[in-house]
Design a protein around this motif. Structure first.
Motif, PDB file in Angstrom:
ATOM      1  N   ARG A  60     -11.196  10.020   4.798  1.00  0.00           N
ATOM      2  CA  ARG A  60     -10.700  11.366   4.526  1.00  0.00           C
ATOM      3  C   ARG A  60     -10.697  12.239   5.772  1.00  0.00           C
ATOM      4  N   ASN A  61     -11.640  11.994   6.676  1.00  0.00           N
ATOM      5  CA  ASN A  61     -11.693  12.756   7.923  1.00  0.00           C
ATOM      6  C   ASN A  61     -11.324  11.920   9.140  1.00  0.00           C
ATOM      7  N   ASN A  62     -10.813  10.707   8.907  1.00  0.00           N
ATOM      8  CA  ASN A  62     -10.339   9.857   9.999  1.00  0.00           C
ATOM      9  C   ASN A  62      -8.865  10.110  10.252  1.00  0.00           C
ATOM     10  N   PRO A  63      -8.403   9.870  11.479  1.00  0.00           N
ATOM     11  CA  PRO A  63      -6.969  10.041  11.753  1.00  0.00           C
ATOM     12  C   PRO A  63      -6.100   9.144  10.866  1.00  0.00           C
ATOM     13  N   GLN A  64      -6.562   7.917  10.606  1.00  0.00           N
ATOM     14  CA  GLN A  64      -5.815   6.988   9.760  1.00  0.00           C
ATOM     15  C   GLN A  64      -6.247   7.164   8.304  1.00  0.00           C
ATOM     16  N   LYS A  65      -5.255   7.320   7.427  1.00  0.00           N
ATOM     17  CA  LYS A  65      -5.537   7.480   5.998  1.00  0.00           C
ATOM     18  C   LYS A  65      -5.196   6.235   5.191  1.00  0.00           C
ATOM     19  N   THR A  66      -4.329   5.392   5.734  1.00  0.00           N
ATOM     20  CA  THR A  66      -3.892   4.198   4.994  1.00  0.00           C
ATOM     21  C   THR A  66      -3.999   2.973   5.886  1.00  0.00           C
ATOM     22  N   VAL A  67      -4.088   1.816   5.240  1.00  0.00           N
ATOM     23  CA  VAL A  67      -4.154   0.550   5.960  1.00  0.00           C
ATOM     24  C   VAL A  67      -3.393  -0.493   5.152  1.00  0.00           C
ATOM     25  N   TRP A  68      -2.697  -1.383   5.854  1.00  0.00           N
ATOM     26  CA  TRP A  68      -2.055  -2.500   5.168  1.00  0.00           C
ATOM     27  C   TRP A  68      -2.157  -3.759   6.017  1.00  0.00           C
ATOM     28  N   TRP A  69      -2.145  -4.880   5.328  1.00  0.00           N
ATOM     29  CA  TRP A  69      -2.072  -6.211   5.938  1.00  0.00           C
ATOM     30  C   TRP A  69      -1.124  -7.020   5.081  1.00  0.00           C
ATOM     31  N   LYS A  70      -0.295  -7.837   5.692  1.00  0.00           N
ATOM     32  CA  LYS A  70       0.624  -8.648   4.886  1.00  0.00           C
ATOM     33  C   LYS A  70       0.860  -9.992   5.546  1.00  0.00           C
ATOM     34  N   VAL A  71       1.223 -10.957   4.716  1.00  0.00           N
ATOM     35  CA  VAL A  71       1.553 -12.287   5.187  1.00  0.00           C
ATOM     36  C   VAL A  71       2.973 -12.608   4.731  1.00  0.00           C
ATOM     37  N   ASP A  72       3.756 -13.159   5.640  1.00  0.00           N
ATOM     38  CA  ASP A  72       5.112 -13.607   5.364  1.00  0.00           C
ATOM     39  C   ASP A  72       5.040 -15.090   5.023  1.00  0.00           C
ATOM     40  N   LEU A  73       5.343 -15.440   3.781  1.00  0.00           N
ATOM     41  CA  LEU A  73       5.263 -16.832   3.336  1.00  0.00           C
ATOM     42  C   LEU A  73       6.435 -17.664   3.846  1.00  0.00           C
ATOM     43  N   ASP A  74       7.368 -17.012   4.552  1.00  0.00           N
ATOM     44  CA  ASP A  74       8.520 -17.693   5.150  1.00  0.00           C
ATOM     45  C   ASP A  74       9.430 -18.285   4.076  1.00  0.00           C
ATOM     46  N   SER A 154      -8.190  12.478  -3.830  1.00  0.00           N
ATOM     47  CA  SER A 154      -7.973  11.299  -4.660  1.00  0.00           C
ATOM     48  C   SER A 154      -9.315  10.768  -5.170  1.00  0.00           C
ATOM     49  N   THR A 155      -9.287  10.102  -6.315  1.00  0.00           N
ATOM     50  CA  THR A 155     -10.500   9.561  -6.934  1.00  0.00           C
ATOM     51  C   THR A 155     -10.558   8.055  -6.723  1.00  0.00           C
ATOM     52  N   TYR A 156     -11.718   7.579  -6.325  1.00  0.00           N
ATOM     53  CA  TYR A 156     -11.926   6.145  -6.077  1.00  0.00           C
ATOM     54  C   TYR A 156     -13.120   5.661  -6.892  1.00  0.00           C
ATOM     55  N   GLY A 159     -19.216   4.594  -5.934  1.00  0.00           N
ATOM     56  CA  GLY A 159     -19.825   3.775  -4.899  1.00  0.00           C
ATOM     57  C   GLY A 159     -18.908   3.498  -3.723  1.00  0.00           C
ATOM     58  N   SER A 160     -17.681   4.040  -3.752  1.00  0.00           N
ATOM     59  CA  SER A 160     -16.733   3.816  -2.665  1.00  0.00           C
ATOM     60  C   SER A 160     -17.192   4.505  -1.383  1.00  0.00           C
ATOM     61  N   GLU A 161     -17.005   3.834  -0.262  1.00  0.00           N
ATOM     62  CA  GLU A 161     -17.165   4.464   1.042  1.00  0.00           C
ATOM     63  C   GLU A 161     -15.919   5.305   1.305  1.00  0.00           C
ATOM     64  N   LEU A 162     -16.108   6.523   1.781  1.00  0.00           N
ATOM     65  CA  LEU A 162     -14.975   7.429   1.953  1.00  0.00           C
ATOM     66  C   LEU A 162     -14.643   7.706   3.405  1.00  0.00           C
ATOM     67  N   GLU A 163     -15.564   7.429   4.313  1.00  0.00           N
ATOM     68  CA  GLU A 163     -15.332   7.658   5.742  1.00  0.00           C
ATOM     69  C   GLU A 163     -15.590   6.376   6.526  1.00  0.00           C
ATOM     70  N   ASN A 164     -14.884   6.263   7.656  1.00  0.00           N
ATOM     71  CA  ASN A 164     -15.056   5.097   8.543  1.00  0.00           C
ATOM     72  C   ASN A 164     -14.966   3.787   7.753  1.00  0.00           C
ATOM     73  N   VAL A 165     -13.898   3.660   6.998  1.00  0.00           N
ATOM     74  CA  VAL A 165     -13.688   2.501   6.130  1.00  0.00           C
ATOM     75  C   VAL A 165     -12.923   1.432   6.913  1.00  0.00           C
ATOM     76  N   PHE A 166     -13.657   0.436   7.389  1.00  0.00           N
ATOM     77  CA  PHE A 166     -13.033  -0.680   8.108  1.00  0.00           C
ATOM     78  C   PHE A 166     -12.540  -1.719   7.104  1.00  0.00           C
ATOM     79  N   THR A 167     -11.376  -2.282   7.377  1.00  0.00           N
ATOM     80  CA  THR A 167     -10.843  -3.381   6.574  1.00  0.00           C
ATOM     81  C   THR A 167     -11.023  -4.669   7.359  1.00  0.00           C
ATOM     82  N   GLU A 168     -11.786  -5.609   6.799  1.00  0.00           N
ATOM     83  CA  GLU A 168     -12.058  -6.883   7.454  1.00  0.00           C
ATOM     84  C   GLU A 168     -11.850  -8.010   6.447  1.00  0.00           C
ATOM     85  N   LEU A 169     -10.735  -8.683   6.570  1.00  0.00           N
ATOM     86  CA  LEU A 169     -10.407  -9.804   5.687  1.00  0.00           C
ATOM     87  C   LEU A 169     -10.616 -11.089   6.478  1.00  0.00           C
ATOM     88  N   CYS A 170     -11.499 -11.944   5.975  1.00  0.00           N
ATOM     89  CA  CYS A 170     -11.765 -13.196   6.686  1.00  0.00           C
ATOM     90  C   CYS A 170     -10.779 -14.290   6.295  1.00  0.00           C
TER      91      CYS A 170
END
Length: 277
Positions: A60-74, A154-156, A159-170
């Motif tokens: 909410r207080n970070n410059p980035q508000k949204t994040v996306w990752w996608k895979v192209d199945l070709d 917005s409501t989440y 227990g949601s983290e609201l700041e400094n939310v890193f997205t790390e998909l292994c």
């Protein structure tokens, strides 16, 4: 990472063992990547649980508000499930679950969320997602998109983290059929002949849409007289010769027009002297 998470990961794979892994080492992209780190989008499809993608933080207080990752199945594939292994840190499981809370999964033919089909949404009244997560998603598409956001107001989930939310998909494992024209638990049953793009529901074999001129769940019924096009959704508009119905695929009058009409669909009137209306 604890061993028990590795066991959950193997168990997640075992659930969908009969289907093919259609996302392994495919081209992946993400909205933003920290500089100087080995956290690019492709880490989530390399099938190495020790390497993960990572983005800049959202909040909410970070410059980035949204994040996306996608895979192209070709290519367009029949999808059965999407398994995600989120990164865990010893003793910080609740924090990590709170970071991923509220995320969505989309299936798309274009690679953009607008117009995509929502496969899963972790809503504000849901529990925090597990760090080994699987969504059953019987869709057909070329792209799988992970999306999350943190907006003020917005409501989440609790227990949601609201700041400094890193997205790390292994790892992101999309299960389906390598041959998009087949369905079933062993990917060995051909989709009905008249399914558009020869793709169908991976469990039932129902067509998502029909080729022009056909209708029905399995696209095995021709259009009734006076109708044509995709899923028989368009009405013949012309004046075909001798009252013959239009072509059920194109809507055209293949045998010509009644007197006084012209055009491939016989929808243009002709006045006396040969002039058109």
């Amino acid at each position: 990472m604890h061993c028990n998470h590795c066991l959950f990961y193997v168990a997640g794979l075992f659930v969908a063992y009969a289907f093919d892994d259609i996302s392994q080492k495919k081209v992946a992209t993400q909205s933003h990547t920290p500089e100087g780190q080995n956290t690019e989008a492709s880490n989530a499809v390399d099938r190495k649980t020790s390497t993960c993608m990572r983005t800049l933080p959202i909040g909410r207080n970070n410059p980035q508000k949204t994040v996306w990752w996608k895979v192209d199945l070709d290519g367009v594939y029949n999808i059965q499930s999407i398994n995600i292994l989120f990164k865990n840190y010893d003793g910080y499981e609740d924090r990590q679950r709170g970071r991923f809370a509220g995320f969505s999964l989309y299936v798309s033919n274009t690679g953009v969320i607008q117009g995509s089909r929502l496969c899963y949404k972790n809503g504000p009244h849901d529990h925090l997602p597990p760090l080994n997560f699987t969504a059953i998603c019987p869709e057909s598409g070329r792209y799988v998109i992970f999306y999350n956001e943190r907006y003020a107001g917005s409501t989440y989930p609790t227990g949601s983290e609201l700041e400094n939310v890193f997205t790390e998909l292994c790892e992101v494992i999309v299960k389906g059929c390598n041959n998009p024209s087949f369905y079933g638990s062993k990917c060995d049953i051909p989709c009905p002949t008249n399914c558009s793009d020869s793709t169908c529901h991976i469990q039932s074999g129902a067509c998502f849409t029909c080729k022009p001129g056909w209708t029905g769940i399995h696209c095995n019924k021709t259009c009734t007289d006076g109708w044509y096009g995709v899923n028989c959704s368009q009405q013949c508009v012309g004046h075909c010769r001798d009252g013959v119905t239009c072509n059920q695929q194109t809507g055209q009058c293949d045998t010509g027009c009644d007197k006084g009409w012209t055009g491939v669909m016989c929808d243009k009137g002709i006045l006396e002297g040969g002039k058109k209306d």
